[in-house]
Design a protein around this motif. Structure first.
Motif, mmCIF file in Angstrom:
data_model
loop_
_atom_site.group_PDB
_atom_site.id
_atom_site.type_symbol
_atom_site.label_atom_id
_atom_site.label_comp_id
_atom_site.label_asym_id
_atom_site.label_seq_id
_atom_site.Cartn_x
_atom_site.Cartn_y
_atom_site.Cartn_z
ATOM 1 N N GLU A 83 0.837 -1.223 0.005
ATOM 2 C CA GLU A 83 -0.146 0.004 -0.021
ATOM 3 C C GLU A 83 0.859 1.293 0.133
ATOM 4 O O GLU A 83 0.898 2.228 -0.787
ATOM 5 C CB GLU A 83 -0.882 -0.083 1.195
ATOM 6 C CG GLU A 83 -1.753 1.293 1.384
ATOM 7 C CD GLU A 83 -2.760 1.312 2.449
ATOM 8 O OE1 GLU A 83 -3.668 2.025 2.472
ATOM 9 O OE2 GLU A 83 -2.591 0.150 3.273
ATOM 10 N N THR A 84 1.932 1.257 0.807
ATOM 11 C CA THR A 84 2.802 2.511 1.023
ATOM 12 C C THR A 84 3.282 2.598 -0.456
ATOM 13 O O THR A 84 3.376 3.829 -1.037
ATOM 14 C CB THR A 84 3.795 2.317 2.280
ATOM 15 O OG1 THR A 84 3.298 2.022 3.179
ATOM 16 C CG2 THR A 84 4.911 3.407 1.844
ATOM 17 N N GLY A 223 1.032 10.148 7.201
ATOM 18 C CA GLY A 223 0.437 9.178 8.193
ATOM 19 C C GLY A 223 -0.250 9.770 9.388
ATOM 20 O O GLY A 223 -1.031 9.294 9.818
ATOM 21 N N TYR A 224 0.577 10.544 9.991
ATOM 22 C CA TYR A 224 -0.127 11.348 11.085
ATOM 23 C C TYR A 224 -1.246 12.130 10.677
ATOM 24 O O TYR A 224 -1.987 12.605 11.764
ATOM 25 C CB TYR A 224 1.055 12.037 11.632
ATOM 26 C CG TYR A 224 2.055 11.472 12.515
ATOM 27 C CD1 TYR A 224 1.904 11.758 13.962
ATOM 28 C CD2 TYR A 224 2.753 10.381 12.285
ATOM 29 C CE1 TYR A 224 2.634 11.001 14.769
ATOM 30 C CE2 TYR A 224 3.671 9.929 13.172
ATOM 31 C CZ TYR A 224 3.620 9.966 14.493
ATOM 32 O OH TYR A 224 4.095 9.192 15.205
ATOM 33 N N GLY A 229 -1.119 3.516 4.528
ATOM 34 C CA GLY A 229 0.160 2.729 4.536
ATOM 35 C C GLY A 229 0.882 2.535 5.793
ATOM 36 O O GLY A 229 0.276 2.860 6.996
ATOM 37 N N ILE A 230 2.170 2.514 5.834
ATOM 38 C CA ILE A 230 2.857 2.228 7.037
ATOM 39 C C ILE A 230 3.028 3.520 7.979
ATOM 40 O O ILE A 230 2.990 3.475 8.871
ATOM 41 C CB ILE A 230 4.515 1.862 6.703
ATOM 42 C CG1 ILE A 230 4.423 0.372 5.945
ATOM 43 C CG2 ILE A 230 5.255 1.747 8.020
ATOM 44 C CD1 ILE A 230 5.663 0.045 5.829
ATOM 45 N N ALA A 248 9.075 -1.440 15.155
ATOM 46 C CA ALA A 248 9.353 -2.445 14.344
ATOM 47 C C ALA A 248 8.818 -1.962 12.978
ATOM 48 O O ALA A 248 9.474 -2.233 12.190
ATOM 49 C CB ALA A 248 8.382 -3.423 14.914
ATOM 50 N N LEU A 249 7.801 -1.165 12.886
ATOM 51 C CA LEU A 249 7.341 -0.708 11.753
ATOM 52 C C LEU A 249 8.524 0.473 11.096
ATOM 53 O O LEU A 249 8.576 0.277 9.746
ATOM 54 C CB LEU A 249 5.843 -0.063 11.785
ATOM 55 C CG LEU A 249 4.723 -0.950 12.234
ATOM 56 C CD1 LEU A 249 3.479 -0.145 12.564
ATOM 57 C CD2 LEU A 249 4.372 -1.837 10.917
ATOM 58 N N ALA A 250 9.011 1.160 12.106
ATOM 59 C CA ALA A 250 9.895 2.203 11.574
ATOM 60 C C ALA A 250 11.445 1.232 11.166
ATOM 61 O O ALA A 250 11.942 1.734 9.966
ATOM 62 C CB ALA A 250 10.635 2.890 12.910
ATOM 63 N N VAL A 251 11.404 0.199 11.410
ATOM 64 C CA VAL A 251 12.729 -0.546 11.018
ATOM 65 C C VAL A 251 12.451 -1.046 9.536
ATOM 66 O O VAL A 251 13.143 -1.173 8.668
ATOM 67 C CB VAL A 251 13.026 -1.889 11.949
ATOM 68 C CG1 VAL A 251 13.891 -2.783 11.197
ATOM 69 C CG2 VAL A 251 13.493 -1.370 13.357
ATOM 70 N N ILE A 252 11.099 -1.687 9.286
ATOM 71 C CA ILE A 252 10.595 -1.901 8.064
ATOM 72 C C ILE A 252 10.758 -0.577 7.081
ATOM 73 O O ILE A 252 11.397 -0.840 5.792
ATOM 74 C CB ILE A 252 9.144 -2.339 8.120
ATOM 75 C CG1 ILE A 252 8.935 -3.800 8.843
ATOM 76 C CG2 ILE A 252 8.501 -2.722 6.818
ATOM 77 C CD1 ILE A 252 7.681 -4.119 9.187
ATOM 78 N N VAL A 253 10.271 0.380 7.428
ATOM 79 C CA VAL A 253 10.556 1.886 6.514
ATOM 80 C C VAL A 253 12.080 1.814 6.411
ATOM 81 O O VAL A 253 12.238 2.248 5.085
ATOM 82 C CB VAL A 253 9.840 2.899 7.399
ATOM 83 C CG1 VAL A 253 10.183 4.078 6.599
ATOM 84 C CG2 VAL A 253 8.414 2.742 7.491
ATOM 85 N N LEU A 254 12.807 1.728 7.312
ATOM 86 C CA LEU A 254 14.417 2.007 7.231
ATOM 87 C C LEU A 254 14.871 0.948 6.098
ATOM 88 O O LEU A 254 15.597 1.450 5.175
ATOM 89 C CB LEU A 254 15.034 1.724 8.462
ATOM 90 C CG LEU A 254 16.574 1.711 8.295
ATOM 91 C CD1 LEU A 254 17.285 2.950 7.745
ATOM 92 C CD2 LEU A 254 17.273 1.435 9.664
#
Length: 559
Positions: A83-84, A223-224, A229-230, A248-254
């Motif tokens: 989605e992102t 997103g805020y 999306g993420i 954990a989601l931030a790590v995925i974004v990274l």
């Protein structure tokens, strides 16, 4: 053809032009003044080693709360990632579609008149000056929560960068082919379609890839305010203090940012190599259809058999079409809601006018000053660290391959961390306020500026360096006498671009409590004080335009 991708400053390979000595002195004084303002901002905001050390216990406590990371299930992760990427892809595609006609109207060789050029250039400047977040607030009001508002907001804002780069590239082209078509009686559309797109195709693609990378980071911020999306998942997790899931989601974004950075970088490098190579057989369109080639017998080939290169070009176009259809299907855009929002546009815009301070003008101006201080301090800190990192990452300065590649990897990793994620971490560690925003932007500045500096050093004329080296000069002497002197104008342009970027980013990071006027902006939108949102926007545009004007003057003075 030179591809300028990670900056809006001109290439450093232009010939040096004479300039009045007074301008050089004035430029030096202005730069010293900016450095002094940056140092004062660091001190005024209370950023010092003691502050950082005092936050150490908070940092330990924060990292103990996020371990172990709570990654979502695989199917949920894949859904969020897809989605992102779909949102970012459509936003980037929209920006390219909008930027091409805007750039044609803004460039001197293809403009339809001074009026069209002035209008297009004004639109480009305003698109850059208005933050994505403000555009998203407007479009969320029009189209409701979801991906549609984010796609349109990022797409329009991206025109500020993409359209400018396209227009500048058109003006740098050899205008001979277009003039030849004009002399043969070709119409204006024929001149443009025959002489411009095929020549610029590598830069069109490379710039779009770079903007995709930027939009991926922006999507986390949006997103805020309700874009999917993420970014939305991270916002929901952190609002409930679920740091394990949020990080954990931030790590995925990274990971996504690093992968996209590496892939887009490889594609841009391939395009640069292709653009720099000597290609025979006609224009890009000719090579697309493999026409205009002569056989050994001397016959002109009009409908030749398929070749591997031709198949790849058509396959690339087919993949683009498939990705567009798949992205539209994934984000599930409501065309009826889109039409209704456009019809209701006058009533929506009426909510934002006339601008109002909401009775808090003094507070607005105070927070605006804090935002400027944050950007100055972050630029000052980031520059001090980024210059040595960028120098060590340049291949023509550091001969040791392991060293310069290690610093290149460091730059990629730092660039891959969205500033919003850094701001959230520092808000938790150091508390709400400008310290968190400054530290987050400082780290982001290191990633951006280090890359620009390294690239500028590598673009310097090596013949000048070899000439100095032939006189018996050591490597340090070669660097300061030849390399640094050539790259200095670009350094100034990059630092001013960083300051310009940090002012916008400082505004946006305020939505997570990182100080500045952004917090007031978000609060005004949440309580439907849209007239206050407009006032904040006017103040920010004024600051951005002032920095842009100063940057243009400095670039001309030091070049």
């Amino acid at each position: 053809m030179s591809l300028v991708l990670d900056r809006e400053a001109p290439a450093v390979t232009e010939p040096r032009r004479s300039r009045p000595a007074g301008n050089s002195i004035a430029a030096g004084l202005v730069l010293l003044g900016l450095a002094g303002a940056g140092a004062w901002s660091v001190s005024s905001l209370g950023i010092d080693p003691a502050t950082i050390v005092s936050s150490f216990d908070n940092a330990v406590g924060f990292f103990s709360r996020i371990v172990p990371l709570d990654f979502p299930a695989v199917d949920e992760t894949v859904s969020l990632v897809v989605e992102t990427l779909a949102i970012v892809f459509l936003a980037t595609l929209l920006s390219v579609v909008l930027s091409v006609p805007v750039a044609l109207a803004a460039a001197r060789p293809t403009r339809m008149g001074r009026g069209s050029q002035w209008t297009a250039r004004t639109f480009i400047v305003l698109a850059r000056a208005i933050p994505d977040l403000v555009l998203a607030i407007v479009f969320l009001r029009m189209f409701g929560l979801g991906a549609t508002a984010g796609i349109i907001a990022m797409g329009i804002h991206s025109v500020g960068m993409v359209g400018k780069l396209y227009a500048d590239a058109i003006e740098e082209l050899d205008d001979g082919p277009r003039e030849s078509i004009e002399a043969l009686g070709g119409s204006r559309p024929q001149q443009i379609l025959s002489a411009i797109p095929q020549t610029l195709m590598p830069q069109l693609i490379a710039t779009a890839l770079h903007r995709f990378d930027i939009n991926l980071r922006t999507s986390v911020l949006l997103g805020y305010v309700g874009v999917g999306g993420i970014g939305l998942a991270i916002a929901d997790s952190l609002r409930t203090l679920d740091y394990q899931r949020g990080m954990a989601l931030a790590v995925i974004v990274l990971g996504l940012c690093i992968v996209i950075e590496l892939v887009s970088g490889a594609i841009r490098a391939a395009l640069m190599h292709s653009a720099g190579a000597r290609v025979t057989g006609g224009t890009w369109v000719d090579r697309m259809f493999n026409r205009g080639r002569e056989t050994r017998a001397g016959d002109l080939v009009l409908t030749p058999p398929w070749s591997v290169a031709r198949f790849r070009r058509f396959a690339s176009a087919a993949v683009l079409i498939v990705l567009t259809i798949a992205a539209l299907w994934r984000v599930d855009i409501s065309w009826s809601a889109l039409a209704a929002g456009l019809i209701d546009l006058p009533r929506t815009l009426a909510l934002f006018f006339p601008p109002s301070t909401g009775g808090t003008l003094a507070n607005l101006l105070q927070q605006l000053l804090v935002t400027v201080q944050i950007s100055l301090a972050a630029t000052f800190i980031g520059t001090i660290i980024a210059i040595p990192v960028g120098v060590l990452a340049a291949r023509n300065v550091v001969a040791n391959r392991v060293v310069h590649q290690a610093f290149r990897v460091l730059i990629v990793v730092v660039r891959g961390i969205p500033e919003l994620i850094l701001a959230i971490i520092f808000v938790v560690i150091s508390g709400l306020g400008e310290v968190a925003g400054t530290l987050a932007l400082s780290i982001g500045a290191i990633g951006l500026l280090s890359k620009l500096i390294a690239d500028s050093i590598e673009e310097t004329d090596t013949q000048v360096q070899e000439a100095v080296r032939a006189t018996g000069a050591g490597e340090a002497q070669v660097f300061f006498a030849a390399t640094l002197r050539q790259a200095a104008p670009a350094f100034v342009a990059h630092i001013m671009y960083l300051l310009d970027t940090n002012i916008r980013s400082a505004t946006l990071l305020g939505v997570v409590g990182a100080g500045g006027i952004g917090f007031l902006l978000l609060n005004a939108s949440r309580v439907n004080q849209f007239d206050v949102v407009t006032m904040v926007l006017i103040l920010m545009v004024a600051i951005v335009l002032a920095v842009e004007a100063l940057s243009m003057w400095l670039r001309g003075a030091v070049r």
